[in-house]
Motif scaffolding. Sequence first.
Motif, PDB file in Angstrom:
ATOM      1  N   ALA A  12       0.830  -1.205   0.000  1.00 32.48           N
ATOM      2  CA  ALA A  12       0.000   0.000   0.000  1.00 32.48           C
ATOM      3  C   ALA A  12       0.866   1.256   0.000  1.00 32.48           C
ATOM      4  N   ILE A  13       1.920   1.258   0.821  1.00 33.04           N
ATOM      5  CA  ILE A  13       2.813   2.417   0.868  1.00 33.04           C
ATOM      6  C   ILE A  13       3.530   2.587  -0.470  1.00 33.04           C
ATOM      7  N   SER A  14       3.998   1.467  -1.053  1.00 37.67           N
ATOM      8  CA  SER A  14       4.669   1.552  -2.348  1.00 37.67           C
ATOM      9  C   SER A  14       3.751   2.131  -3.411  1.00 37.67           C
ATOM     10  N   LEU A  15       2.508   1.672  -3.425  1.00 35.64           N
ATOM     11  CA  LEU A  15       1.550   2.175  -4.400  1.00 35.64           C
ATOM     12  C   LEU A  15       1.271   3.655  -4.180  1.00 35.64           C
ATOM     13  N   SER A  16       1.116   4.030  -2.907  1.00 38.69           N
ATOM     14  CA  SER A  16       0.862   5.435  -2.602  1.00 38.69           C
ATOM     15  C   SER A  16       2.025   6.312  -3.049  1.00 38.69           C
ATOM     16  N   MET A  17       3.259   5.860  -2.817  1.00 43.55           N
ATOM     17  CA  MET A  17       4.440   6.620  -3.232  1.00 43.55           C
ATOM     18  C   MET A  17       4.525   6.706  -4.759  1.00 43.55           C
ATOM     19  N   ALA A  18       4.246   5.570  -5.430  1.00 45.75           N
ATOM     20  CA  ALA A  18       4.345   5.557  -6.885  1.00 45.75           C
ATOM     21  C   ALA A  18       3.319   6.488  -7.529  1.00 45.75           C
ATOM     22  N   ALA A  37       9.094  -1.934   6.065  1.00 45.81           N
ATOM     23  CA  ALA A  37       8.048  -1.831   5.048  1.00 45.81           C
ATOM     24  C   ALA A  37       8.061  -0.491   4.321  1.00 45.81           C
ATOM     25  N   SER A  38       8.392   0.573   5.025  1.00 45.69           N
ATOM     26  CA  SER A  38       8.294   1.901   4.405  1.00 45.69           C
ATOM     27  C   SER A  38       9.647   2.490   4.024  1.00 45.69           C
ATOM     28  N   GLY A  39      10.738   1.871   4.496  1.00 51.47           N
ATOM     29  CA  GLY A  39      12.058   2.455   4.248  1.00 51.47           C
ATOM     30  C   GLY A  39      12.421   2.516   2.777  1.00 51.47           C
ATOM     31  N   TRP A  40      12.260   1.387   2.056  1.00 55.07           N
ATOM     32  CA  TRP A  40      12.667   1.368   0.655  1.00 55.07           C
ATOM     33  C   TRP A  40      11.781   2.245  -0.231  1.00 55.07           C
ATOM     34  N   PRO A  41      10.432   2.204  -0.115  1.00 59.70           N
ATOM     35  CA  PRO A  41       9.624   3.114  -0.941  1.00 59.70           C
ATOM     36  C   PRO A  41       9.963   4.581  -0.715  1.00 59.70           C
ATOM     37  N   LEU A  42      10.221   4.945   0.556  1.00 56.92           N
ATOM     38  CA  LEU A  42      10.549   6.338   0.852  1.00 56.92           C
ATOM     39  C   LEU A  42      11.909   6.702   0.261  1.00 56.92           C
ATOM     40  N   TYR A  43      12.886   5.811   0.414  1.00 61.66           N
ATOM     41  CA  TYR A  43      14.227   6.080  -0.143  1.00 61.66           C
ATOM     42  C   TYR A  43      14.163   6.210  -1.661  1.00 61.66           C
ATOM     43  N   ARG A  44      13.423   5.312  -2.311  1.00 63.60           N
ATOM     44  CA  ARG A  44      13.331   5.337  -3.768  1.00 63.60           C
ATOM     45  C   ARG A  44      12.668   6.623  -4.258  1.00 63.60           C
ATOM     46  N   LEU A  45      11.647   7.077  -3.523  1.00 62.99           N
ATOM     47  CA  LEU A  45      10.947   8.293  -3.928  1.00 62.99           C
ATOM     48  C   LEU A  45      11.846   9.520  -3.789  1.00 62.99           C
ATOM     49  N   LEU A  46      12.647   9.571  -2.717  1.00 64.77           N
ATOM     50  CA  LEU A  46      13.453  10.764  -2.455  1.00 64.77           C
ATOM     51  C   LEU A  46      14.746  10.807  -3.253  1.00 64.77           C
ATOM     52  N   ARG A  96       4.667  10.081 -15.476  1.00 61.72           N
ATOM     53  CA  ARG A  96       3.666   9.306 -14.756  1.00 61.72           C
ATOM     54  C   ARG A  96       4.076   7.831 -14.665  1.00 61.72           C
ATOM     55  N   MET A  97       4.094   7.307 -13.426  1.00 64.27           N
ATOM     56  CA  MET A  97       4.359   5.910 -13.132  1.00 64.27           C
ATOM     57  C   MET A  97       5.690   5.437 -13.711  1.00 64.27           C
ATOM     58  N   SER A  98       6.696   6.319 -13.744  1.00 57.71           N
ATOM     59  CA  SER A  98       7.973   5.922 -14.334  1.00 57.71           C
ATOM     60  C   SER A  98       8.649   4.829 -13.521  1.00 57.71           C
ATOM     61  N   LEU A  99       8.403   4.802 -12.204  1.00 66.68           N
ATOM     62  CA  LEU A  99       9.054   3.806 -11.377  1.00 66.68           C
ATOM     63  C   LEU A  99       8.564   2.394 -11.679  1.00 66.68           C
ATOM     64  N   VAL A 100       7.362   2.302 -12.281  1.00 66.55           N
ATOM     65  CA  VAL A 100       6.847   0.980 -12.612  1.00 66.55           C
ATOM     66  C   VAL A 100       7.750   0.276 -13.595  1.00 66.55           C
ATOM     67  N   ARG A 101       8.396   1.037 -14.481  1.00 65.33           N
ATOM     68  CA  ARG A 101       9.206   0.442 -15.534  1.00 65.33           C
ATOM     69  C   ARG A 101      10.481  -0.201 -14.987  1.00 65.33           C
ATOM     70  N   PHE A 102      10.798   0.116 -13.739  1.00 66.84           N
ATOM     71  CA  PHE A 102      12.010  -0.424 -13.154  1.00 66.84           C
ATOM     72  C   PHE A 102      11.708  -1.566 -12.178  1.00 66.84           C
ATOM     73  N   SER A 103      10.446  -2.070 -12.180  1.00 68.03           N
ATOM     74  CA  SER A 103      10.093  -3.152 -11.277  1.00 68.03           C
ATOM     75  C   SER A 103      10.845  -4.425 -11.616  1.00 68.03           C
ATOM     76  N   ALA A 134       3.153  -5.927 -16.090  1.00 67.56           N
ATOM     77  CA  ALA A 134       3.367  -4.563 -15.588  1.00 67.56           C
ATOM     78  C   ALA A 134       2.619  -4.323 -14.281  1.00 67.56           C
ATOM     79  N   SER A 135       1.447  -4.977 -14.131  1.00 73.08           N
ATOM     80  CA  SER A 135       0.660  -4.755 -12.908  1.00 73.08           C
ATOM     81  C   SER A 135       1.319  -5.339 -11.675  1.00 73.08           C
ATOM     82  N   LEU A 136       2.336  -6.183 -11.838  1.00 71.94           N
ATOM     83  CA  LEU A 136       3.034  -6.741 -10.677  1.00 71.94           C
ATOM     84  C   LEU A 136       3.754  -5.666  -9.879  1.00 71.94           C
ATOM     85  N   SER A 137       3.984  -4.502 -10.486  1.00 74.90           N
ATOM     86  CA  SER A 137       4.627  -3.424  -9.742  1.00 74.90           C
ATOM     87  C   SER A 137       3.800  -3.005  -8.549  1.00 74.90           C
ATOM     88  N   TYR A 138       2.472  -3.117  -8.646  1.00 71.90           N
ATOM     89  CA  TYR A 138       1.638  -2.751  -7.505  1.00 71.90           C
ATOM     90  C   TYR A 138       0.857  -3.945  -6.956  1.00 71.90           C
TER      91      TYR A 138
END
Length: 819
Positions: free
Chosen positions: A260-266, A356-365, A375-382, A457-461
């Motif tokens: 959920a946090i990863s999706l929210s960040m993405a 749970a939240s460390g990696w999504p936050l680090y990746r976003l920052l 839009r959703m560029s991080l999905v391409r790197f899943s 592609a949907s596996l990213s979320y």
Amino acid sequence: MYVPVAKALFGHYRRHPFQVLLVWLGLTLGVALLVGVMSINQHAQDSYQKGASLFTNPFPYVLHHRERGKRVDEPLYISMRRAGFNQCVPVDIYRTSTQDGHDIQLMGVDTVAMFAFNVANPDSVAAEQPLRDGFTTQWVSTELANHLGWVDGQKITLKDGNKIGPIKLVEGGQIGSGTRIFGDMSIIRGLSDHDGFKLIYCGVMDKAERDALRDVLPSTITLSRTETAQLGPLTRAFHLNLFAMGLLAFVVGLFIFYQAISLSMAQRQPLVGLMRELGVGRKSLAWVVSLEMLIWLFMGLIGGNIAGLILAQKLMPTVATTLSDLYGANVDLTLNWQWEWGFYSFLLGVCGFALASGWPLYRLLTTPPARLSKRMSLVRFSGREFSWQAIVASLFIVIAMLVYSAPQSQAQGFTLIALILISGGLFLPFMMWKCFLLLSEKIKIARLRWFLSDASASLSYRGIAAMAFMMAIATNIGMETMVGSFRTTTENWLQQRLAADIYVKPEKAVAQQLSDWLEQQDEVKRSLVQWRHEIDTAQGIVEIHTIGTSAEEREALAIKVAAPDYWNHLHQGKSMMLSESLALKFDAQPGDSIALPAPFGDGWKVAGIYFDYGNPYSQVIVSNRSSLIPWIQDAGRVGVAALFNEGANEEALVDGMRKQFNLQETQVSNQRDILATAMRIFDRTFLVTDTLCTLTLIIAICGLFFSTLATELSRQRQYALLRYMGISGRELAFLGGGQLMLIGLFSALFALPLGLVIAEVLINIVLKYSFGWTMSVSYFPASYLITLGGSLLTLLLAGCWPVWRLIKRSAILSLREAQ
């Protein structure tokens, strides 16, 4: 700067309210199951330490017979009263069942002695009100009555047709809220014809009084404290298994929270990229997002502790009944929240939250602002992340192999299960991603190619939720296999071990006469006599059983491994048979020599090892020709068993036997009742574990459902374009629901072999070193099919709704909102 940044970031949840539920649900449900299990375990342990609480007064001392199953004679209590020990109160316990199948314990109290105790101890008075209600009233705690559906004044019908009551509901604080029903001892005497007392509780005594009491006690009666510390070691494995299930549910909840946090960040990455380009620094964003994470943490902990307490309160009656059936423990049904549970959940929540939240936050920052703006560029790197996950999973597999090669123990078993689940969970997205991409390249049909590539592609979320779903199913299959194998093995073992038709517990003086009388009856095929005793050893209490030379006794012994010609060695030499659990403690094999305390001594050969499921104590079997027989007959107890000829009238013979030898009802048991009671207790024992497995699976299904629901906005543009290209809404619903079903099916099929491996570890390592038992693994395809089919059907129904909501909106509106 912080306020406008916070408003901009928090505004995301106004457009996606379901993400609020998803984020909160993952952490809350995980904490709830963990807190529920911790509270049950700690509450039970506290009840063991409190010992026997009769009414509101804790009696610190208890008198009981040294031999399990034997009773304290009534003349002894009378002599104690005459000697001035008025602080002692006799009680009796009678186990039975109600007409509707509920197992209950009736605890009979000498109310006259209780009144005398209150007069003699004005500073420690037991509850007066229940004692004034009369000799015909039974006192039931409101907690137990609510659990069983009883009301004040009701009469309870027992399985034999007798009735007790009317019952009087009292608060648990007055009589204790365990699984026992209190009444005057005359009630139990009217239901059962046994003599003497089960226990005699005694109030506060100084050392001189205790020594004086011990001087008047016979050698067969012991005075001890009522803190039943022995329950701790006996129940440790039971509580450890419960805690492991709660911890697993917490991990599954963390997976849902992480996804959920990863999706929210993405989904907020374009907004974050825009703010970064406008001059907002990483520090400001980090502080605001960290504040958001702390809010989620405290909301999850508060909700989880409340839900966990409610869950524990619902499960507590079942756990208390199980512990009472298995170990005789009287666990209170009233459970109050304690700060320790909240503190432990806080520590685990913080650690899990950071993971749970460390990696999504680090990746976003750390992602460049230009890339975030797309839009959703991080999905391409899943795919890159899935590859790294597969590498880490391989590392965990290597660690698991090293752990497996180490000396086996209960901790090793749980460590292996954790490593198997984590490595399997990390491998799953990579395997699905590769399989979907490979199939999409091979298939020529355009719609199917889009179906598979979009599923990839949907596996990213959806990947994290799929991991949690797979882990929950694997755990369910593992537990189903373990419990089913255990049940099948136990039932077969009982049917083999309970070779006789009736079992009698007579007085030693008439045991041989009873056996001879049975042999003379035409309806009796054979009569068997078995002696039992216990000794204290460095390995704990060891039960001593004797065995005869008959073919029936040999066939009833479930042999695991034995020396050649073990039967002759057992009856002709200084040999013994060891139960599996005791052999494990001695690390003994057939042919080895072991030593036990006097009167055994050294030089006893192990003739064989036999299965002994369900016995919390270790056990040895010696021949009835052994030199130890005089010692066992002098200090032990005896049992007589009878095998009937086909067509024998069991009821008439048992009635005649009771009249001939003045036997009480509780002294005679038949094979059917013993087997039915044992299996009923077995099923109740694993009811709590089954409930936790089901709740864990529900959490995982909710995670996949809400992850699909929460991505509605990110898929609006592609669904709108597909509809402009001529794909109908019905086809989109089929494709969208089919993707979720495909992911669920892949996860379920991946979980099936993983669950079977977990079952192997549970049976061959965890059970072996928790209880000392081993058994063969049985498989239950029909049960697996129901679990997998039910989970997938629920997932399909849940997945269709968010897709249907998306396609109900007009294509032009979806395209405009997606800009």
